[in-house]
Structures are given as C-alpha cells and as structure tokens.
Design a protein around this motif. Structure first.
Motif, mmCIF file in Angstrom:
data_model
loop_
_atom_site.group_PDB
_atom_site.id
_atom_site.type_symbol
_atom_site.label_atom_id
_atom_site.label_comp_id
_atom_site.label_asym_id
_atom_site.label_seq_id
_atom_site.Cartn_x
_atom_site.Cartn_y
_atom_site.Cartn_z
ATOM 1 N N PRO A 286 9.605 -1.713 7.398
ATOM 2 C CA PRO A 286 11.015 -2.138 7.409
ATOM 3 C C PRO A 286 11.938 -0.947 7.666
ATOM 4 O O PRO A 286 11.568 0.201 7.449
ATOM 5 C CB PRO A 286 11.213 -2.678 5.989
ATOM 6 N N LYS A 287 13.134 -1.231 8.116
ATOM 7 C CA LYS A 287 14.115 -0.167 8.289
ATOM 8 C C LYS A 287 14.516 0.367 6.926
ATOM 9 O O LYS A 287 14.625 -0.391 5.962
ATOM 10 C CB LYS A 287 15.346 -0.701 9.027
ATOM 11 N N LEU A 288 14.734 1.667 6.863
ATOM 12 C CA LEU A 288 15.032 2.296 5.582
ATOM 13 C C LEU A 288 16.286 1.720 4.946
ATOM 14 O O LEU A 288 16.371 1.596 3.727
ATOM 15 C CB LEU A 288 15.187 3.816 5.773
ATOM 16 N N ASN A 289 17.251 1.378 5.770
ATOM 17 C CA ASN A 289 18.512 0.880 5.207
ATOM 18 C C ASN A 289 18.477 -0.610 4.907
ATOM 19 O O ASN A 289 19.462 -1.184 4.451
ATOM 20 C CB ASN A 289 19.674 1.204 6.143
ATOM 21 N N SER A 290 17.337 -1.274 5.200
ATOM 22 C CA SER A 290 17.253 -2.712 4.927
ATOM 23 C C SER A 290 15.996 -3.089 4.143
ATOM 24 O O SER A 290 15.633 -4.265 4.099
ATOM 25 C CB SER A 290 17.286 -3.497 6.245
ATOM 26 N N PHE A 291 15.353 -2.124 3.539
ATOM 27 C CA PHE A 291 14.130 -2.387 2.775
ATOM 28 C C PHE A 291 14.464 -3.198 1.519
ATOM 29 O O PHE A 291 15.412 -2.901 0.792
ATOM 30 C CB PHE A 291 13.475 -1.063 2.393
ATOM 31 N N THR A 292 13.674 -4.227 1.267
ATOM 32 C CA THR A 292 13.893 -5.090 0.101
ATOM 33 C C THR A 292 12.601 -5.200 -0.716
ATOM 34 O O THR A 292 11.517 -4.821 -0.256
ATOM 35 C CB THR A 292 14.336 -6.494 0.528
ATOM 36 N N ILE A 293 12.751 -5.771 -1.896
ATOM 37 C CA ILE A 293 11.577 -5.988 -2.754
ATOM 38 C C ILE A 293 10.633 -6.989 -2.107
ATOM 39 O O ILE A 293 9.406 -6.910 -2.258
ATOM 40 C CB ILE A 293 12.016 -6.454 -4.158
ATOM 41 N N GLU A 294 11.188 -7.932 -1.339
ATOM 42 C CA GLU A 294 10.349 -8.907 -0.623
ATOM 43 C C GLU A 294 9.437 -8.204 0.381
ATOM 44 O O GLU A 294 8.290 -8.617 0.593
ATOM 45 C CB GLU A 294 11.232 -9.940 0.086
ATOM 46 N N ASP A 295 9.935 -7.146 1.008
ATOM 47 C CA ASP A 295 9.094 -6.371 1.930
ATOM 48 C C ASP A 295 7.923 -5.750 1.183
ATOM 49 O O ASP A 295 6.806 -5.670 1.697
ATOM 50 C CB ASP A 295 9.920 -5.266 2.601
ATOM 51 N N PHE A 296 8.185 -5.302 -0.046
ATOM 52 C CA PHE A 296 7.119 -4.703 -0.856
ATOM 53 C C PHE A 296 6.064 -5.752 -1.211
ATOM 54 O O PHE A 296 4.853 -5.466 -1.164
ATOM 55 C CB PHE A 296 7.726 -4.095 -2.125
ATOM 56 N N ILE A 297 6.516 -6.962 -1.544
ATOM 57 C CA ILE A 297 5.578 -8.038 -1.886
ATOM 58 C C ILE A 297 4.730 -8.400 -0.665
ATOM 59 O O ILE A 297 3.517 -8.641 -0.771
ATOM 60 C CB ILE A 297 6.339 -9.264 -2.421
ATOM 61 N N LYS A 298 5.358 -8.441 0.537
ATOM 62 C CA LYS A 298 4.603 -8.699 1.759
ATOM 63 C C LYS A 298 3.560 -7.608 1.998
ATOM 64 O O LYS A 298 2.438 -7.887 2.432
ATOM 65 C CB LYS A 298 5.553 -8.778 2.957
ATOM 66 N N ALA A 299 3.953 -6.374 1.718
ATOM 67 C CA ALA A 299 3.030 -5.247 1.907
ATOM 68 C C ALA A 299 1.826 -5.367 0.987
ATOM 69 O O ALA A 299 0.688 -5.080 1.390
ATOM 70 C CB ALA A 299 3.759 -3.932 1.661
ATOM 71 N N ILE A 300 2.056 -5.803 -0.238
ATOM 72 C CA ILE A 300 0.959 -5.956 -1.199
ATOM 73 C C ILE A 300 -0.042 -7.009 -0.717
ATOM 74 O O ILE A 300 -1.254 -6.869 -0.908
ATOM 75 C CB ILE A 300 1.519 -6.344 -2.592
ATOM 76 N N ASP A 301 0.466 -8.059 -0.038
ATOM 77 C CA ASP A 301 -0.400 -9.149 0.418
ATOM 78 C C ASP A 301 -1.136 -8.813 1.717
ATOM 79 O O ASP A 301 -1.967 -9.603 2.170
ATOM 80 C CB ASP A 301 0.423 -10.425 0.623
ATOM 81 N N SER A 302 -0.838 -7.664 2.312
ATOM 82 C CA SER A 302 -1.467 -7.316 3.591
ATOM 83 C C SER A 302 -2.938 -6.961 3.403
ATOM 84 O O SER A 302 -3.386 -6.607 2.308
ATOM 85 C CB SER A 302 -0.728 -6.148 4.241
ATOM 86 N N GLU A 303 -3.683 -7.045 4.498
ATOM 87 C CA GLU A 303 -5.127 -6.782 4.437
ATOM 88 C C GLU A 303 -5.430 -5.337 4.063
ATOM 89 O O GLU A 303 -6.370 -5.053 3.333
ATOM 90 C CB GLU A 303 -5.755 -7.115 5.795
ATOM 91 N N GLY A 304 -4.609 -4.406 4.586
ATOM 92 C CA GLY A 304 -4.840 -2.989 4.297
ATOM 93 C C GLY A 304 -4.750 -2.673 2.817
ATOM 94 O O GLY A 304 -5.555 -1.891 2.285
ATOM 95 N N ILE A 305 -3.791 -3.273 2.137
ATOM 96 C CA ILE A 305 -3.618 -3.028 0.702
ATOM 97 C C ILE A 305 -4.697 -3.759 -0.096
ATOM 98 O O ILE A 305 -5.154 -3.258 -1.136
ATOM 99 C CB ILE A 305 -2.208 -3.478 0.250
ATOM 100 N N GLN A 306 -5.139 -4.916 0.396
ATOM 101 C CA GLN A 306 -6.213 -5.649 -0.282
ATOM 102 C C GLN A 306 -7.491 -4.798 -0.316
ATOM 103 O O GLN A 306 -8.279 -4.883 -1.265
ATOM 104 C CB GLN A 306 -6.492 -6.974 0.448
ATOM 105 N N GLN A 307 -7.699 -3.993 0.714
ATOM 106 C CA GLN A 307 -8.869 -3.128 0.777
ATOM 107 C C GLN A 307 -8.673 -1.830 -0.013
ATOM 108 O O GLN A 307 -9.647 -1.231 -0.456
ATOM 109 C CB GLN A 307 -9.202 -2.796 2.232
ATOM 110 N N LEU A 308 -7.426 -1.431 -0.160
ATOM 111 C CA LEU A 308 -7.135 -0.151 -0.830
ATOM 112 C C LEU A 308 -7.201 -0.263 -2.346
ATOM 113 O O LEU A 308 -7.678 0.652 -3.027
ATOM 114 C CB LEU A 308 -5.749 0.348 -0.398
ATOM 115 N N PHE A 309 -6.731 -1.383 -2.894
ATOM 116 C CA PHE A 309 -6.678 -1.567 -4.347
ATOM 117 C C PHE A 309 -7.584 -2.723 -4.757
ATOM 118 O O PHE A 309 -7.843 -3.644 -3.964
ATOM 119 C CB PHE A 309 -5.243 -1.851 -4.812
ATOM 120 N N ASP A 310 -8.008 -2.694 -6.014
ATOM 121 C CA ASP A 310 -8.803 -3.819 -6.507
ATOM 122 C C ASP A 310 -7.870 -4.959 -6.921
ATOM 123 O O ASP A 310 -6.654 -4.764 -7.060
ATOM 124 C CB ASP A 310 -9.708 -3.386 -7.664
#
Length: 330
Positions: free
Chosen positions: A106-130
C-alpha cells in the motif's frame, strides 16, 4: 558487646557486602556487555520464541534494526544484535516485514489496518508464521481496528503490537534475571575466595577489634552520612542498565575503598590469614571448613545486589543516628 557496638559490626559487614557487590557487578557487566553479550543474545532468543527463526532473521535485517546490529558487530563481531529494542520500533519493523513478505504494497500515506489484515491472510505470511501466530496477529489487528477512530489511523495497531511485545519481554526478562542470579552467585564465590572475604572471619574481627570497627565506622560515616551528595547514590537506586557515568563512579569508589586492604578485614595478608586459620593444628581442618562456609555466605550476600545492601545500610545508619543527642537550643 553493647547494642551500639553490635550495630556498628552489622553496618561494617554490610558496607563490605556493598563493596563486594559493586565489584562483582563490574565483572558481570564486562562479561555481559563486552565479552559474551548476554543481553543481546537473550533478546534475540526471546524474539525467536515469539516469531520463529526466519521471521526473526528478517526482522534483524530490516534497516530500522540492522543499523543497531551493524554498530554492535563493529564493537563485538560475535554479537547477535542490539541489547535492547524499543517496543515502538519493534512494532513498526514487524508491520513493515509482514507487508514486504506478503506482497501487499500500500502507499505509505494510505496504509490502513485492513491492509495489514490482508497481508496476514496472504500465502507468503501463511508460510512464514505458524497458525497460532497468525491468529494472534489477527486478534491484535481486529482489536486495533475497533479502537481506531479513522480507517487510516494505524497507531492503535502499533500500540497493540508494542504492548504484546513488552508483555513477552517481561516473561523473557524473568528467565534472564534467574540466569544472571546464578552467574552472580558463581562470580561472587570466586571473588569471595580471591579476596578472602570470609563473612565469619570479618564479623569475628569486627567484634574483637574495636579499633578496626571504629576505623571502618568512620569511613562509612564519611561516605554515606556526611557526604549528602554521595555520587553513587542515584546509580545504586537505578536499574541494572546503568549509564556509563555510573560505571566510572563505581570504579573510582572501588579503587578508593575495596582495594585498600589496610582498612578492611579482607585479603590474604599474614595478619588476616593468621587470625582466620591460626587456632592450633588440631583445629586447622575445622578452620578451613569454617572459611569455606564464610566464603559461601559472602557469595550469597553478594548475589543480593548492591542496591539491596545500600538501602539496608541507610536504614541501619538511620537507626544508629536516632540515638544521638539533639543539639541544644540556643
């Protein structure tokens, strides 16, 4: 033996414990910070426990933390990184790492908590954390989103992660403190034998030698009572991570009092050793066992820490001074 005299013996003994505790803490600080870097290692292992190996390595490679790591490694090549990471810095770094590894940019000036939640649900994060870690991050993010007054407000998310990190480090610091306690006990035992700081012998000499008791009492009175601006006072009341100025003050204080054996019932000089062991050949084994017990008692006393003995000394001195005569009114 009168009560004031017994009190003076206790004050003298506790003052020696204070000196030895400061001496041991100096050795421990050198080992912990310069030689083995225990604090940095403990912090790294603690973060590994809450994030995992791969995520911890990514965190330490992030520019916000890597600059500290590079500085520490210039001083000590074996260092794993900084000895302390502010919780706010940890939160920002973790958010940044999760976004980078997820592919969500996301753009730095428009980053939201929803973007963080989307990031957590991504495949890359699913592989990084248990799964448990991902569930925890989601709970923190949802909680932060409810507290946020604006969709673009990310401060609640930073605070939620900061609070979680601080709580985790409190538990980790308990483990570290227990480890340090054992190390202090071991160093204290070596210092007790090396300086021949036998508690039983020290107490016995202070009881039997009024001149030694009086000289030590005068020294303590000058250092702790008459000098209202005793320079180490604030350092002894501070946390273990004392500033560098405190270390300099401690070294000067130790050179002034601890290493002058002429005024203290310590050391391996003939006078002290004769009084400690010279009680007849038949009692030599008993005296050795008594000395070992005295060294052990001193090591345990040292492990209590300099702040403990400083506070106790002040209380005893206040008790002793309450018996002094008030000045007559003019």
């Amino acid at each position: 033996m009168t009560i004031p005299s017994t009190l003076n013996v206790a004050i003298g003994l506790f003052f020696i414990y204070l000196l030895l505790s400061l001496f041991t803490s100096e050795i421990q600080e050198f080992l912990a910070s310069s030689l083995f870097d225990w604090r940095a290692e403990n912090l790294y292992r603690s973060i590994q426990l809450i994030l995992g190996n791969t995520a911890t390595e990514l965190l330490y490679q992030h520019p916000l933390i890597k600059s500290w790591k590079d500085y520490k490694q210039r001083v000590n090549q074996r260092s794993l990184g900084p000895s302390y990471i502010p919780s706010s810095t940890f939160a920002l770094t973790l958010i940044s790492v999760i976004l980078e590894q997820s592919g969500v940019q996301p753009k730095l000036n428009s980053f939201t908590i929803e973007d963080f939640i989307k990031a957590i649900d991504s495949e890359g994060i699913q592989q990084l954390f248990d799964p448990d870690q991902i569930k925890l991050f989601k709970i923190l993010a949802v909680k932060a989103s409810h507290e946020a007054r604006d969709p673009a407000e990310i401060e609640p998310l930073e605070k939620a992660i900061s609070d979680w990190f601080e709580q985790s480090m409190v538990r980790a610091s308990g483990v570290y403190k227990r480890k340090v306690k054992l190390i202090t006990l071991f160093i204290g035992l070596i210092a007790s034998v090396g300086l021949n700081a036998d508690t039983l012998n020290i107490a016995n000499r202070l009881f039997q030698e009024p001149v030694l008791q009086e000289n030590l009492s005068q020294t303590i009175n000058i250092v702790l009572t008459q000098d209202a601006n005793f320079p180490l006072k604030n350092c002894l009341k501070s946390q273990p991570d004392a500033p560098e100025s405190c270390q300099d003050l401690t070294e000067n204080f130790l050179y002034s009092y601890l290493f002058d054996f002429s005024s203290l019932p310590l050391g391996w000089g003939n006078s002290n050793v004769n009084q400690q062991f010279n009680s007849g050949e038949n009692l030599f084994t008993f005296n050795v066992l008594k000395a070992m017990t005295g060294w052990g008692l001193t090591a345990i006393a040292i492990s209590m820490g300099s702040s403990f003995w400083f506070d106790l000394l002040n209380k005893l001195i206040n008790v002793r001074n309450t018996g002094s005569k008030p000045s007559r009114a003019e």
